[in-house]
Design a protein around this motif. Sequence first.
Motif, PDB file in Angstrom:
ATOM      1  N   ARG A 176       0.854  -1.190   0.000  1.00 21.47           N
ATOM      2  CA  ARG A 176       0.000   0.000   0.000  1.00 21.47           C
ATOM      3  C   ARG A 176       0.892   1.244   0.000  1.00 21.47           C
ATOM      4  N   PRO A 177       1.416   1.643  -1.152  1.00 22.85           N
ATOM      5  CA  PRO A 177       2.284   2.823  -1.192  1.00 22.85           C
ATOM      6  C   PRO A 177       1.471   4.106  -1.108  1.00 22.85           C
ATOM      7  N   GLY A 178       2.161   5.205  -0.923  1.00 28.76           N
ATOM      8  CA  GLY A 178       1.504   6.502  -1.019  1.00 28.76           C
ATOM      9  C   GLY A 178       1.280   7.219   0.287  1.00 28.76           C
ATOM     10  N   ASP A 179       1.672   6.615   1.434  1.00 25.03           N
ATOM     11  CA  ASP A 179       1.474   7.315   2.701  1.00 25.03           C
ATOM     12  C   ASP A 179       2.228   8.636   2.741  1.00 25.03           C
ATOM     13  N   ASP A 180       3.347   8.695   2.020  1.00 29.07           N
ATOM     14  CA  ASP A 180       4.154   9.919   2.043  1.00 29.07           C
ATOM     15  C   ASP A 180       3.985  10.772   0.784  1.00 29.07           C
ATOM     16  N   THR A 181       3.100  10.357  -0.121  1.00 31.04           N
ATOM     17  CA  THR A 181       2.897  11.133  -1.350  1.00 31.04           C
ATOM     18  C   THR A 181       1.447  11.478  -1.617  1.00 31.04           C
ATOM     19  N   GLY A 182       0.513  10.649  -1.159  1.00 33.37           N
ATOM     20  CA  GLY A 182      -0.867  10.788  -1.586  1.00 33.37           C
ATOM     21  C   GLY A 182      -1.032  10.311  -3.018  1.00 33.37           C
ATOM     22  N   HIS A 183      -2.193  10.552  -3.581  1.00 37.30           N
ATOM     23  CA  HIS A 183      -2.490  10.182  -4.964  1.00 37.30           C
ATOM     24  C   HIS A 183      -1.807  11.168  -5.898  1.00 37.30           C
ATOM     25  N   ALA A 194       9.196   3.006  -9.108  1.00 39.10           N
ATOM     26  CA  ALA A 194      10.411   3.565  -8.540  1.00 39.10           C
ATOM     27  C   ALA A 194      10.671   3.011  -7.141  1.00 39.10           C
ATOM     28  N   GLU A 195       9.610   2.827  -6.357  1.00 38.44           N
ATOM     29  CA  GLU A 195       9.789   2.280  -5.016  1.00 38.44           C
ATOM     30  C   GLU A 195      10.215   0.822  -5.061  1.00 38.44           C
ATOM     31  N   LEU A 196       9.680   0.054  -6.010  1.00 39.01           N
ATOM     32  CA  LEU A 196      10.127  -1.325  -6.160  1.00 39.01           C
ATOM     33  C   LEU A 196      11.619  -1.360  -6.482  1.00 39.01           C
ATOM     34  N   GLY A 199      13.902   0.269  -3.472  1.00 37.18           N
ATOM     35  CA  GLY A 199      13.869  -0.594  -2.303  1.00 37.18           C
ATOM     36  C   GLY A 199      14.412  -1.985  -2.558  1.00 37.18           C
ATOM     37  N   ARG A 200      14.763  -2.254  -3.828  1.00 38.15           N
ATOM     38  CA  ARG A 200      15.255  -3.589  -4.207  1.00 38.15           C
ATOM     39  C   ARG A 200      14.337  -4.684  -3.678  1.00 38.15           C
ATOM     40  N   LEU A 201      13.052  -4.490  -3.913  1.00 37.41           N
ATOM     41  CA  LEU A 201      12.057  -5.408  -3.366  1.00 37.41           C
ATOM     42  C   LEU A 201      11.920  -6.690  -4.173  1.00 37.41           C
ATOM     43  N   LEU A 202      12.373  -6.683  -5.422  1.00 39.60           N
ATOM     44  CA  LEU A 202      12.232  -7.861  -6.282  1.00 39.60           C
ATOM     45  C   LEU A 202      13.602  -8.450  -6.593  1.00 39.60           C
ATOM     46  N   GLY A 203      13.761  -9.736  -6.316  1.00 40.35           N
ATOM     47  CA  GLY A 203      14.954 -10.441  -6.728  1.00 40.35           C
ATOM     48  C   GLY A 203      14.804 -10.940  -8.153  1.00 40.35           C
ATOM     49  N   PRO A 204      15.856 -11.515  -8.713  1.00 41.44           N
ATOM     50  CA  PRO A 204      15.787 -12.044 -10.078  1.00 41.44           C
ATOM     51  C   PRO A 204      14.643 -13.054 -10.238  1.00 41.44           C
TER      52      PRO A 204
END
Length: 227
Positions: A176-183, A194-196, A199-204
């Motif tokens: 649930r992104p957007g707490d610091d940006t809003g819509h 950009a956050e993915l 944050g390097r949230l996805l591995g290969p």
Amino acid sequence: MPRPPPRLFVEPGLGHALITTADAFLEPGFDRWSGDYGIGYGDGATALVLHHLPGSEGGRPADLILHSVATVAAPRLERMHRGDDPFGPAARSLGPKVDIRRTKKAFLQAEGMEAFTGTSAASLRSAVESCLVGAGLSATGDAPLRYVVAPRLGRKTIDLAYAPVLTKLTGAQLLRPGDDTGHLGAGDAAASLAELRTGRLLGPGEYALVVSAGAGFTWSCLLVSGT
């Protein structure tokens, strides 16, 4: 195999595409805090570069690989942002301020809540399934997704209209992104990508489905994986 956007796909000499967005929700034309239900609107701009994969027309290594894109529209809901007003020649031609609460009230009084919730759920489901199928993945809840990323809307809106459908369809962890940006308007999807990345949230080989929504109404999904 991941497919680049149509123009990159049909013009091999066009190796890169820059996609940008920018929105500002300013007074006096709009109240970012109370002009809509359950959504805070944020000013912001985004940019992303799309290019061919390495080995095809000199592409460079990618941060994320785009596998599929799908968009579904529900024109019957356009009155959610127009209400009983006639079509106008320009923004705010019928009044000094955009008041989405007023137009949504008019739509719901005329059509009922089910007209929105039913159409929204069906359209969101169609967008998710089309995006997964477009990448050759199953749309029956067993697709290899690590995350499904919700639009940058208010928590109540996500809980009501998005979380149940996305969780049931994908079985993936809901971000649930957007707490610091809003819509961010048109920038929601790019900001979530950009956050993915940062944050390097996805591995290969790990997948994420990024969902966005716009007035009109439209629902879009992008399927990406890590490298």
